[in-house]
Design a protein around this motif. Structure first.
Motif, mmCIF file in Angstrom:
data_model
loop_
_atom_site.group_PDB
_atom_site.id
_atom_site.type_symbol
_atom_site.label_atom_id
_atom_site.label_comp_id
_atom_site.label_asym_id
_atom_site.label_seq_id
_atom_site.Cartn_x
_atom_site.Cartn_y
_atom_site.Cartn_z
ATOM 1 N N ARG A 162 -19.040 -86.852 11.231
ATOM 2 C CA ARG A 162 -17.774 -86.371 11.772
ATOM 3 C C ARG A 162 -17.129 -85.427 10.755
ATOM 4 N NH1 ARG A 162 -16.500 -91.717 11.633
ATOM 5 N NH2 ARG A 162 -14.567 -91.169 10.579
ATOM 6 N N PRO A 163 -16.331 -84.475 11.224
ATOM 7 C CA PRO A 163 -15.698 -83.532 10.287
ATOM 8 C C PRO A 163 -14.805 -84.204 9.255
ATOM 9 C CG PRO A 163 -15.492 -82.746 12.536
ATOM 10 C CD PRO A 163 -16.080 -84.119 12.600
ATOM 11 N N ASP A 164 -14.117 -85.298 9.634
ATOM 12 C CA ASP A 164 -13.214 -85.923 8.664
ATOM 13 C C ASP A 164 -13.942 -86.565 7.493
ATOM 14 O OD1 ASP A 164 -13.640 -88.896 9.301
ATOM 15 O OD2 ASP A 164 -13.077 -88.097 11.262
ATOM 16 N N GLN A 165 -15.273 -86.739 7.613
ATOM 17 C CA GLN A 165 -16.034 -87.252 6.483
ATOM 18 C C GLN A 165 -16.260 -86.177 5.427
ATOM 19 O OE1 GLN A 165 -19.465 -88.548 8.703
ATOM 20 N NE2 GLN A 165 -18.881 -90.699 8.490
ATOM 21 N N PHE A 166 -16.017 -84.932 5.792
ATOM 22 C CA PHE A 166 -16.275 -83.818 4.887
ATOM 23 C C PHE A 166 -15.019 -82.998 4.622
ATOM 24 C CE2 PHE A 166 -20.052 -84.775 7.367
ATOM 25 C CZ PHE A 166 -20.936 -85.082 6.355
ATOM 26 N N THR A 167 -13.873 -83.592 4.827
ATOM 27 C CA THR A 167 -12.613 -82.890 4.644
ATOM 28 C C THR A 167 -12.260 -82.809 3.169
ATOM 29 O OG1 THR A 167 -11.847 -83.672 6.785
ATOM 30 C CG2 THR A 167 -10.160 -82.925 5.248
ATOM 31 N N VAL A 168 -11.777 -81.640 2.764
ATOM 32 C CA VAL A 168 -11.354 -81.411 1.389
ATOM 33 C C VAL A 168 -9.882 -81.032 1.412
ATOM 34 C CG1 VAL A 168 -11.677 -79.991 -0.670
ATOM 35 C CG2 VAL A 168 -13.646 -80.624 0.723
ATOM 36 N N LEU A 169 -9.091 -81.679 0.582
ATOM 37 C CA LEU A 169 -7.673 -81.356 0.468
ATOM 38 C C LEU A 169 -7.483 -80.443 -0.737
ATOM 39 C CD1 LEU A 169 -4.686 -81.788 1.252
ATOM 40 C CD2 LEU A 169 -4.688 -83.741 -0.303
ATOM 41 N N VAL A 170 -6.921 -79.271 -0.491
ATOM 42 C CA VAL A 170 -6.652 -78.312 -1.554
ATOM 43 C C VAL A 170 -5.146 -78.150 -1.644
ATOM 44 C CG1 VAL A 170 -7.043 -75.975 -2.381
ATOM 45 C CG2 VAL A 170 -8.803 -77.120 -1.040
ATOM 46 N N ARG A 171 -4.597 -78.336 -2.839
ATOM 47 C CA ARG A 171 -3.146 -78.265 -3.019
ATOM 48 C C ARG A 171 -2.789 -77.192 -4.033
ATOM 49 N NH1 ARG A 171 -0.724 -84.124 -3.810
ATOM 50 N NH2 ARG A 171 1.097 -82.818 -3.751
ATOM 51 N N ASN A 172 -1.522 -76.790 -3.984
ATOM 52 C CA ASN A 172 -0.943 -75.864 -4.965
ATOM 53 C C ASN A 172 -1.715 -74.555 -5.080
ATOM 54 O OD1 ASN A 172 1.009 -77.797 -5.530
ATOM 55 N ND2 ASN A 172 -0.237 -78.731 -7.129
ATOM 56 N N ILE A 173 -2.012 -73.963 -3.946
ATOM 57 C CA ILE A 173 -2.668 -72.651 -3.953
ATOM 58 C C ILE A 173 -1.613 -71.625 -4.367
ATOM 59 C CG2 ILE A 173 -3.787 -70.897 -2.538
ATOM 60 C CD1 ILE A 173 -4.828 -73.183 -0.768
ATOM 61 N N PRO A 174 -1.881 -70.842 -5.402
ATOM 62 C CA PRO A 174 -0.874 -69.869 -5.847
ATOM 63 C C PRO A 174 -0.665 -68.800 -4.772
ATOM 64 C CG PRO A 174 -2.905 -69.604 -7.087
ATOM 65 C CD PRO A 174 -3.082 -70.808 -6.230
ATOM 66 N N PRO A 175 0.584 -68.407 -4.534
ATOM 67 C CA PRO A 175 0.845 -67.415 -3.488
ATOM 68 C C PRO A 175 0.329 -66.033 -3.890
ATOM 69 C CG PRO A 175 2.864 -67.978 -4.656
ATOM 70 C CD PRO A 175 1.794 -68.886 -5.173
#
Length: 196
Positions: free
Chosen positions: A90-103
């Motif tokens: 399932r896609p949620d098994q391969f989900t990556v959370l990326v935070r604080n992407i510089p604008p």
């Protein structure tokens, strides 16, 4: 629980009970006691080498508990991995959370994320979804609702008495500052909040 406590209980009865029972410290102290008190550590005289048995058993009990917990966690982890391996992908098994992407002034956050993953992981990248912190939005919605309530209140007040327009002070807590038309002030505040 049984894997931990049954061996500890057996070991305590085989080692600690005879060590404690064979002393007569409580009888020598002339204190009131029962037969069950003879099984406790209080029946060992102060400074006796028999305390080593209690110390050793404390280490043995701790080691045994840690060992059993480790084995159980290994079993649970193995079961979880087997379950995940047998399940349909399932896609949620391969989900990556990326935070604080510089604008970036040239690209949106979504375009930046998509560009990064297409360049660095072209065979594994499927899609992305940008999630924003909605706390500021929720605060603005609450503020707009509050101003809308005030606008409704001042409009009703004016409809009841058309000879006098309601006014409000724009300063701190509505006590200071210049007096302005309340209906116009609320309408302009709502417009400002909507733009924000």
């Amino acid at each position: 629980r049984l894997k931990i406590f049954v061996p500890i209980t057996i070991l305590a009865f085989l080692v600690l009970v005879p060590v404690n029972w064979t002393n007569d410290t409580l009888e020598g102290l002339k204190v009131e006691h029962s037969d069950i008190d003879k099984l406790s550590i209080s029946n060992i005289p102060f400074g006796s080498k028999r305390f080593i048995a209690h110390l050793t058993m404390a280490y043995v009990f701790t080691f045994w508990t840690c060992y059993v917990l480790l084995r159980e966690y290994e079993i649970v982890a193995t079961m979880r991995l087997r379950f995940l391996a047998s399940e349909k992908r399932r896609p949620d098994q391969f989900t990556v959370l990326v935070r604080n992407i510089p604008p970036d002034p040239d690209e949106s956050i979504g375009e930046l994320a998509e560009h990064f993953f297409l360049v660095n992981h072209p065979d594994h990248y499927l899609t992305h979804q940008v999630v924003y912190n909605a706390n500021k939005l929720a605060k603005l919605v609450k503020e707009k609702k509050k101003m809308q309530n005030w606008l409704d209140y001042y409009q009703l007040k004016y409809e009841r008495n058309t000879s006098k327009r309601p006014t409000v002070k724009t300063g701190f807590l509505g006590c200071f500052g210049s007096k302005v038309d309340a209906v116009e002030h609320c309408a302009s505040e709502i417009e400002r909040i909507e733009k924000e």
